[in-house]
Structures are given as structure tokens and as C-alpha cells.
Design a protein around this motif. Structure first.
Motif, PDB file in Angstrom:
ATOM      1  N   LEU A 184      69.214  92.424  51.275  1.00  0.00           N
ATOM      2  CA  LEU A 184      67.955  92.606  52.011  1.00  0.00           C
ATOM      3  C   LEU A 184      66.816  92.976  51.080  1.00  0.00           C
ATOM      4  O   LEU A 184      65.684  92.518  51.227  1.00  0.00           O
ATOM      5  N   VAL A 185      67.101  93.870  50.094  1.00  0.00           N
ATOM      6  CA  VAL A 185      66.025  94.419  49.258  1.00  0.00           C
ATOM      7  C   VAL A 185      66.050  93.848  47.842  1.00  0.00           C
ATOM      8  O   VAL A 185      65.260  94.274  46.994  1.00  0.00           O
ATOM      9  N   ALA A 186      66.935  92.883  47.575  1.00  0.00           N
ATOM     10  CA  ALA A 186      67.150  92.445  46.180  1.00  0.00           C
ATOM     11  C   ALA A 186      65.851  92.069  45.474  1.00  0.00           C
ATOM     12  O   ALA A 186      65.588  92.519  44.350  1.00  0.00           O
ATOM     13  N   PRO A 203      65.783 104.475  46.285  1.00  0.00           N
ATOM     14  CA  PRO A 203      64.766 103.427  46.410  1.00  0.00           C
ATOM     15  C   PRO A 203      65.201 102.319  47.381  1.00  0.00           C
ATOM     16  O   PRO A 203      64.355 101.731  48.066  1.00  0.00           O
ATOM     17  N   MET A 204      66.509 102.075  47.453  1.00  0.00           N
ATOM     18  CA  MET A 204      67.000 101.077  48.400  1.00  0.00           C
ATOM     19  C   MET A 204      66.620 101.460  49.833  1.00  0.00           C
ATOM     20  O   MET A 204      66.237 100.604  50.642  1.00  0.00           O
ATOM     21  N   LEU A 205      66.700 102.756  50.129  1.00  0.00           N
ATOM     22  CA  LEU A 205      66.334 103.216  51.467  1.00  0.00           C
ATOM     23  C   LEU A 205      64.844 102.990  51.731  1.00  0.00           C
ATOM     24  O   LEU A 205      64.445 102.594  52.827  1.00  0.00           O
ATOM     25  N   ALA A 235      63.267 111.792  52.683  1.00  0.00           N
ATOM     26  CA  ALA A 235      61.919 111.482  52.197  1.00  0.00           C
ATOM     27  C   ALA A 235      61.827 110.016  51.770  1.00  0.00           C
ATOM     28  O   ALA A 235      60.843 109.329  52.065  1.00  0.00           O
ATOM     29  N   ALA A 236      62.868 109.539  51.084  1.00  0.00           N
ATOM     30  CA  ALA A 236      62.867 108.144  50.612  1.00  0.00           C
ATOM     31  C   ALA A 236      62.750 107.182  51.785  1.00  0.00           C
ATOM     32  O   ALA A 236      62.018 106.183  51.720  1.00  0.00           O
ATOM     33  N   ARG A 239      68.020  96.271  60.408  1.00  0.00           N
ATOM     34  CA  ARG A 239      68.751  97.337  61.108  1.00  0.00           C
ATOM     35  C   ARG A 239      70.258  97.189  60.908  1.00  0.00           C
ATOM     36  O   ARG A 239      70.967  98.178  60.706  1.00  0.00           O
ATOM     37  N   GLU A 240      70.738  95.955  60.941  1.00  0.00           N
ATOM     38  CA  GLU A 240      72.171  95.743  60.718  1.00  0.00           C
ATOM     39  C   GLU A 240      72.601  96.184  59.316  1.00  0.00           C
ATOM     40  O   GLU A 240      73.628  96.832  59.139  1.00  0.00           O
ATOM     41  N   ALA A 241      71.775  95.824  58.348  1.00  0.00           N
ATOM     42  CA  ALA A 241      72.114  96.184  56.962  1.00  0.00           C
ATOM     43  C   ALA A 241      72.097  97.703  56.774  1.00  0.00           C
ATOM     44  O   ALA A 241      72.957  98.274  56.088  1.00  0.00           O
ATOM     45  N   MET A 242      71.101  98.361  57.391  1.00  0.00           N
ATOM     46  CA  MET A 242      71.008  99.826  57.261  1.00  0.00           C
ATOM     47  C   MET A 242      72.165 100.502  57.990  1.00  0.00           C
ATOM     48  O   MET A 242      72.654 101.556  57.578  1.00  0.00           O
ATOM     49  N   THR A 243      72.600  99.896  59.090  1.00  0.00           N
ATOM     50  CA  THR A 243      73.752 100.426  59.817  1.00  0.00           C
ATOM     51  C   THR A 243      75.019 100.283  58.972  1.00  0.00           C
ATOM     52  O   THR A 243      75.796 101.231  58.829  1.00  0.00           O
ATOM     53  N   GLU A 244      75.170  99.100  58.395  1.00  0.00           N
ATOM     54  CA  GLU A 244      76.380  98.878  57.597  1.00  0.00           C
ATOM     55  C   GLU A 244      76.407  99.763  56.347  1.00  0.00           C
ATOM     56  O   GLU A 244      77.481 100.160  55.882  1.00  0.00           O
ATOM     57  N   ALA A 245      75.218 100.109  55.829  1.00  0.00           N
ATOM     58  CA  ALA A 245      75.177 101.018  54.674  1.00  0.00           C
ATOM     59  C   ALA A 245      75.786 102.369  55.045  1.00  0.00           C
ATOM     60  O   ALA A 245      76.494 102.995  54.240  1.00  0.00           O
TER      61      ALA A 245
END
Lengths: 337, 337
Positions: free
Chosen positions: A22-24, A62-64, A190-191, A322-328
Motif C-alpha cells: 500500500l505504502v511502497a 512511518p508506515m503507519l 502520534a505517527a 483499511r484492510e491492509a491496516m487491519t491485517e497489520a
């Protein structure tokens, strides 16, 4: 220990791959800022900072920031600099931690203090910390500056609190949660939050992202603390039992102590003040942690905070971010231990 | 060594008394901010910070902020918080310096690291540093934040530069001036300048105050370096010869080495890499510093920068503030050595 996987109807084990994809491309921008701004005319600075910064690490924080920006549809570029500032603050605290703990290994390599000595490690940490503030000032948001200067003060307080609790077997679960809430979760919060600030989102969005990051940070740390008693140099990048030998009273120990027999408690007391630190002692400790369910229940606490992190995303529309953040989160709480 | 005293037509030796009187009532305000904002729920933080903050120290840097405000006729109160922030940054660097140098004494008392250990000393430094930024953010001037975050990065760079030069007898006078310009003078400059920013003065005023602080800082450090070879625990609050034993190549050594015979140079080389650190060696070093005129000429360099600091005040109307700030420079360069 992957009870939540099926919950999401996923076939494979959860991974960081979706959030990393997502953030690459944005992460490349952040990495350029990091590499550019860790430079100095004093060669030792980029050399020492590069040892840690170039030497791996998942760039979780930073990924967050970047993932949160995707989640809220922020299309600007201001968060690249701020994500780099967050990573600099994190790197500064790692360098200082290595001095504080007298660490041997960090991310599977010799810790900076072992190679460059404590003095340089302290000072380069100070440099990166100052540089982080310079980056924030360049961005110019007083609100972001407030969030990150507060997080920095809270982190330092948490580290001192942890230091004061060191070798104290009577540390309570509440105090322990205060410590990790400060030393780990504050910067995760905060991030995640600052992207909502630069995107000028509603307070509700800011608070949801703060809560996501904070709960993820607590879950992350709890799993780390469980892993510390079971993993090895290859998978963890540091030696198993480091916390044990340093007399760190983490949640697994708090639970095992609370649930132990008189004899077990005596063992824990002796171990935590430093009288039992052989490999055999570590073996006994690990045995007690398993037999009392202390490790399993630390993981169960971690899943509780992980679930809160996932639920904090409830106000956002479903979709790739949202899916990627959930899976993280799922990944964080399903790591091997 | 008080050649400049008569220059001003003053009968007594120059003193800090006028500048201290000038800012005395404002300093009470700054001290309240300092005491209030070094508090934390973690008791070790105010305890350790208080050891240094309450334990004397002339509050030179906040004094400059307050005196500059008087000089330009600023009637507000914003500079109280900012002066406290400056003192927090300074205190944080002192705490980290004590860890870096392994100091025994600071301001005539046991250094914080000796009492509280390196870990707590590093972390409380981080806390004060973060707190400094919180104070600046509360004030809300991005320009002040820029000046002080830049000064902080420059200080850290200067400290690393100094560390790299340690035990290197071939350090040049230029490099040495870079080091003290960064580690000492940058914060003096910033402390003096920020009052002009909150008072919204012209750039010319800002730059004049920056120059005053910067040159005073260099003069101050040069005199400190001369004093290190001559004073004692009672007058200096630390042991004479600390720099010598730590292999610090300060200007007196640079000059004595440049002017020495082959035999003298061999002595300096051995001494600076750490092979000559007895009291007898220190005696020989001090003898060489005097016979080569290295100490006198270090003081003469200090007077040069002091005079530049005084001349930077030329754009301001004469009066009590300018006189007091002038005498502060005279004091700095006339200290006993």
C-alpha cells in the motif's frame, strides 16, 4: 495463536505485505528524506545513524503515517517529511535505549554502542532528535509539533518509569501498561494521527487514528515481550531472554509471579534482582511462564488491544487501506513466539 | 588579564552583578516556569533534573534572553517560557555531556551520572529536551522553533565533532573554533536572538543579538579552556586538568603544540593520546602552556571575540541594559585563570 485469522476469512497467515505494498511508493519518498536529512559534515553522524537506519527495521511508524494518509485519501506530500521525523525520533530513542540497556544486538547486528561507543551513540541520538524537530518546523504545523513533542516527552517519561521499575518484581500490570503505553504506544499513536492533521480531518478521525496506533503499539509490545522468552537470535535479531537477564519485569513475568507458588515466587524474586541469570534459570523461567499460562495470556491481552485497534478503524470506509491496516494488526498479534 | 577594564573607565573589576540585577525579577518568572515544567509523575525525573537545575549554575543563557528583551524594550511575557526552554536544552546537553565525558564533578557537585547512573541521566536529558520543545510549541512561534531546533542540531553536531577530534593532537585552530562555535556559541546566539523574534524586531536587530551571543559564547568557552589548566575544584567546580586527562585538544594545547620544540611536541602527542596523565605530566603541560604564551594568547583570542560581542551592541541606544550586557562580556574575558 492465530485465532483471529479465520475471523477474517483469510486462507494464509496474516502478513505485513498488504500494508507494505500500500505504502511502497510513498515509502521511497520517506526514505529519500531520511537519507538526505541524516547527512552532516561530521562523517561519524551519517555513519552511525546509517548503521541503524540502513540496517533494516520495518519502518513500522512511518508506515503507519503513510497508511493513515491512504485511509483518509490525503493526496498531498507533507506527510513524507513528517514520517521521516517520526522515524528519526524512533531511531534516536533506539540509540539511547542501546546505551541504557547496554545492548549487544539490535536488529540482528551489533548494537551501535558496541561499535561506536556510548558517547557517540548518545550524541548522534541527540542529533537525530533535533533533526526531527527541524523537519517538523519546516512543515510548519504547530499541531503536529505539539503532538510529536508531547509524544517525545511521554516516551522519555516511560523510559525512566521502566528504568525505575527494573528489577522490581512487585511491578503491577497497571504500571506496566503505563510504561508500554508511554515508551511504545505513544509514538505509534502520534505517527498514525499526524496524517489526519495535515489532511485537516475532523477531530473524530484524528482520535480514531490515534486509538488505532496506540492499541496496535500496546499489542505489538506485549507480543514482543512474549517473544523475548521464546525466540532466538535468527528470528528476533536479538537473544532470547534479554529481558530476563536485564531484570525487566514485563507482563509475562507479572502474570507468572502472581500465579506462582511460594517457591516459584522466590525464584522470580531472585531472578529479577539478578541472582538467577544462567541459561538453566532462563529455562526454568520459560517453563513457569508456560505452565502458569502467562505467555498465552500475555498473547490474549495482546489480542484484546489488537481488536480495539481494528475496531477503531470502524469509522472508515472499507477498502484496500483499511484492510491492509487491519491485517497489520493481525500480523502483529500472530507473530510466532 | 583585565586589560579591558580600564577601557570602560570602571574602577572595580567587571562583574555579572549588573546583568543579574537587570533581569532579577524576570528571572524569578523563568525559574517558576523551570520548576513547574521539570515536574513529572515519575519522581526520578524532577529528582535528577533538580540535582543540576537547582544546584546552582548562573543561568547564563536565559539571562541573555531576558537581558536582550530589556535592551530592545520588549514588555511582554512570552520570553519567560522561551528562556526556560533554552535552559532545558542546555541542561539536557550537560546531562548528556556528563555521560559522554564520564565526568566526576559538575558545578562543584558530583555529576548526575555518578549519582543516578548513565541510563537515567541519558533519559532525563531526553525528557528535558522534549519538554523544551513543548514549551516552544506552547509559545507558538515557528521562527523561534526554527532557531532553537537548528541550534540543537548544531550543538549535537559540534559535540560529535569534538568527540571525533578527541585525542587528536593535529586538530587545527579552525576546526576547534568550529567545534566551540557549535557546541557552545550556537545556544548563546539563539538565546540572545529569540527575544528579538517575539518582539518582532527588524532582522538587523535579530542579527546583532545573534552576533552578540555567538561571540560572547566563543569568548566564554576560550576562557573556560584556559581556566581548565589553572583553576581548582573550589573556584571552578571541577578539577583542573580535566581536559588534559580526557585528551581534549583545546586552543591552549593547539597553540602550545604549534609553538613547541620537537621534544615538547612528542610530550603533547603522548599526553593527548593518554600516555601522560599524572599530576607531574599536568604540571609539565601547564608549564609549557605558560612558557609558549599559549594561555595568554588564548585569553587574547577570547578578548578579540569579546570585543566583537561588545561592538555588536553598537546599534542599540546606550543605557542600563547595554551597559550590563557589555560588562557581562568584560566579566567573561577577565575571569581568573
Amino acid at each position: 495463536m492465530s485465532a483471529t485469522v479465520h475471523h477474517l476469512g483469510r486462507d494464509s497467515a496474516p502478513s505485513l505485505e498488504p500494508i507494505m505494498s500500500l505504502v511502497a511508493s510513498d515509502m521511497n519518498q520517506v526514505n529519500s528524506v531520511i537519507l538526505d536529512r541524516m547527512q552532516s559534515e561530521i562523517p561519524l553522524i551519517p555513519e552511525l545513524a546509517g548503521h541503524l537506519i540502513a540496517g533494516g527495521g520495518k519502518r513500522m511508524r512511518p508506515m503507519l503515517t503513510l497508511a493513515a494518509a491512504k485511509l483518509i485519501g490525503y493526496a498531498g506530500t507533507r506527510h513524507f517529511k513528517l514520517a521521516a521525523a517520526v522515524e528519526f525520533i524512533h531511531t534516536a530513542t533506539l540509540l539511547h535505549d542501546d546505551v541504557v540497556d547496554g545492548s549487544d544486538l539490535r536488529r540482528g547486528k551489533a548494537a551501535a554502542n558496541l561499535i561506536f561507543g556510548n558517547p557517540a551513540t548518545v550524541l548522534v541520538g541527540d542529533f537525530l532528535f533535533s533533526r526531527a524537530f527541524e523537519l517538523m518546523v519546516e512543515d510548519g504545523s504547530l499541531k503536529v509539533l505539539k503532538i510529536l513533542s508531547n509524544a517525545s516527552a511521554v516516551i522519555a517519561e516511560g523510559e525512566v518509569n521502566q528504568l525505575t521499575a527494573q528489577r522490581k518484581i512487585d511491578t503491577s500490570e497497571d504500571r506496566y501498561l503505563d510504561i508500554i503505553g508511554a515508551k511504545t504506544a505513544a509514538l505509534f499513536a502520534a505517527a498514525s494521527r499526524i496524517s489526519a492533521v495535515v489532511a485537516e480531518c475532523d477531530e473524530e478521525v484524528e482520535l480514531a487514528l490515534d486509538s488505532y496506533g496506540r492499541n496496535l503499539g500496546i499489542a505489538f509490545q506485549l507480543v514482543d515481550d512474549a517473544i523475548d522468552y521464546s525466540s532466538d537470535r535468527e528470528t528476533m535479531g536479538k537473544d532470547a531472554g534479554d529481558d530476563f537477564r536485564e531484570g525487566k519485569v514485563t507482563l509475562p513475568v507479572i502474570l507468572a509471579y502472581a500465579r506462582g507458588s511460594e517457591e516459584d515466587r522466590k525464584f522470580w524474586k531472585d531472578a529479577i534482582i539478578g541472582h538467577k541469570s544462567s541459561d538453566e534459570d532462563l529455562g526454568r523461567a520459560t517453563g513457569l511462564l508456560r505452565s502458569t499460562g502467562a505467555i498465552d495470556d500475555t498473547m490474549s491481552r495482546a489480542r484484546h488491544y489488537g481488536q480495539r485497534a481494528i475496531d477503531a478503524l470502524g469509522i472508515f470506509p472499507s477498502g484496500k487501506a483499511r484492510e491492509a491496516m487491519t491485517e497489520a494488526v493481525e500480523f502483529a498479534i500472530s507473530r510466532a513466539y
